[in-house]
Design a protein around this motif. Structure first.
Motif, PDB file in Angstrom:
ATOM      1  N   ASP A   8      17.314  70.110  -9.464  1.00  0.00           N
ATOM      2  CA  ASP A   8      16.931  71.244  -8.608  1.00  0.00           C
ATOM      3  C   ASP A   8      17.920  71.515  -7.469  1.00  0.00           C
ATOM      4  OD1 ASP A   8      13.904  72.075  -9.475  1.00  0.00           O
ATOM      5  OD2 ASP A   8      14.323  69.969  -9.852  1.00  0.00           O
ATOM      6  N   ASP A  39      17.687  73.189 -13.278  1.00  0.00           N
ATOM      7  CA  ASP A  39      17.613  74.082 -12.120  1.00  0.00           C
ATOM      8  C   ASP A  39      18.800  73.947 -11.166  1.00  0.00           C
ATOM      9  OD1 ASP A  39      15.344  75.107 -13.220  1.00  0.00           O
ATOM     10  OD2 ASP A  39      14.032  74.684 -11.514  1.00  0.00           O
ATOM     11  N   ASN A  67      13.893  75.300 -16.168  1.00  0.00           N
ATOM     12  CA  ASN A  67      13.331  76.621 -16.475  1.00  0.00           C
ATOM     13  C   ASN A  67      14.217  77.755 -15.945  1.00  0.00           C
ATOM     14  OD1 ASN A  67      12.276  75.486 -13.986  1.00  0.00           O
ATOM     15  ND2 ASN A  67      11.076  77.356 -13.770  1.00  0.00           N
ATOM     16  N   HIS A  68      15.015  77.489 -14.902  1.00  0.00           N
ATOM     17  CA  HIS A  68      15.908  78.547 -14.404  1.00  0.00           C
ATOM     18  C   HIS A  68      17.102  78.771 -15.337  1.00  0.00           C
ATOM     19  CE1 HIS A  68      14.110  79.789 -10.559  1.00  0.00           C
ATOM     20  NE2 HIS A  68      13.487  78.635 -10.700  1.00  0.00           N
ATOM     21  N   HIS A 131      13.022  67.906 -17.007  1.00  0.00           N
ATOM     22  CA  HIS A 131      12.860  68.762 -15.824  1.00  0.00           C
ATOM     23  C   HIS A 131      11.409  68.794 -15.325  1.00  0.00           C
ATOM     24  CE1 HIS A 131      13.743  71.800 -12.909  1.00  0.00           C
ATOM     25  NE2 HIS A 131      12.852  72.624 -13.405  1.00  0.00           N
ATOM     26  N   HIS A 178      11.658  69.815 -10.794  1.00  0.00           N
ATOM     27  CA  HIS A 178      10.870  71.044 -10.941  1.00  0.00           C
ATOM     28  C   HIS A 178       9.918  71.315  -9.789  1.00  0.00           C
ATOM     29  CE1 HIS A 178       9.238  74.469 -12.939  1.00  0.00           C
ATOM     30  NE2 HIS A 178       8.110  73.924 -13.309  1.00  0.00           N
TER      31      HIS A 178
END
Ligand SMILES: [Mn+2]
Length: 238
Positions: A8, A39, A67-68, A131, A178
């Motif tokens: 992240d 991320d 997810n990004h 993640h 995440h």
């Protein structure tokens, strides 16, 4: 041999390069490895540059899908930018679209090749890097729930869903990002900054790098020594 994990980064290249210095990345030996568990992009401005640094150093760094990254990839592939824009993708998109076509294609191929999860062994201990949370059969997750993220392919759920204590695995420690550790740490109000969070067989390492509340920072964990590292400054604007 040392294995490091961070997650992240969300475009904070200042925190990223600061962390690489702290862990002595330039002196990494052949068997040292850094895993970034998703991320890297969005929110902060440096996402594309971090991705390019990872690509240049792919013998020493492995990026797992967040997810990004998946939103970015799906937006490009489907030419539908709605979801990505809704989730802070604009700054990444602007940098991406300004790249020469060949560089954009390289990035796309690189993202397509990212794995969703990885098991690594350090000092004889097994770690499951992901993640969001481990890949589990649907019956083990939310049972009858089939809306929202639970209607996604199981693989995608592992990077959109969040880790919970009942998703722990036997005989391996789940290392996840995440969700900022402040959401897990009951003692968070007594702490000056967010910290790497450890509970039973799970370790949360997202310390809110892109948070602007003065408590967020980039965390990094060395699986071999247990050492924890934090970016030496906190994010107060983005
Ligand atoms: Mn995420």
């Amino acid at each position: 041999m040392k294995t490091y994990v961070m997650s992240d980064i969300h475009g904070r290249e200042d925190a990223y390069f600061d962390m690489l210095e702290q862990i002595g990345f330039d002196d990494f030996g052949k068997r040292d490895k850094l895993y970034i568990i998703g991320d890297v992009v969005d929110r902060g401005v440096g996402g594309i540059r971090i991705l390019q640094h990872i690509m240049k150093n792919k013998d020493k760094i492995e990026l797992l899908m967040g997810n990004h990254e998946l939103m970015m990839l799906q937006a490009i592939e489907n030419n539908d930018y709605t979801l990505w824009m809704y989730n802070g993708g604009l700054v990444t998109y602007e940098h991406f679209i300004a790249l020469p076509k060949r560089r954009r294609a390289e990035l796309r191929v690189f993202l397509e090749g990212c794995k969703y999860r990885k098991t690594v062994v350090a000092n004889g201990k097994k770690y499951y890097l992901v993640h969001g949370r481990p890949y589990l059969p649907a019956t083990k997750t939310q049972g009858a729930m089939s809306y929202g993220i639970y209607s996604m392919p199981l693989q995608d759920q592992t990077i959109w869903d969040k880790m919970r204590i009942w998703y722990q695995l036997e005989n391996q420690t789940v290392v996840f990002g995440h969700v900022c550790t402040k959401k897990y740490d009951e003692d968070v109000d007594n702490k000056e900054h967010y910290e790497i969070y450890e509970y039973e067989n799970m370790i949360g390492i997202d310390c809110g790098c892109a948070y602007t509340d003065g408590k967020g920072r980039l965390g990094c964990l060395c699986l071999h020594t247990g050492e924890r590292y934090y970016s030496t400054f906190v994010v107060t604007e983005i």
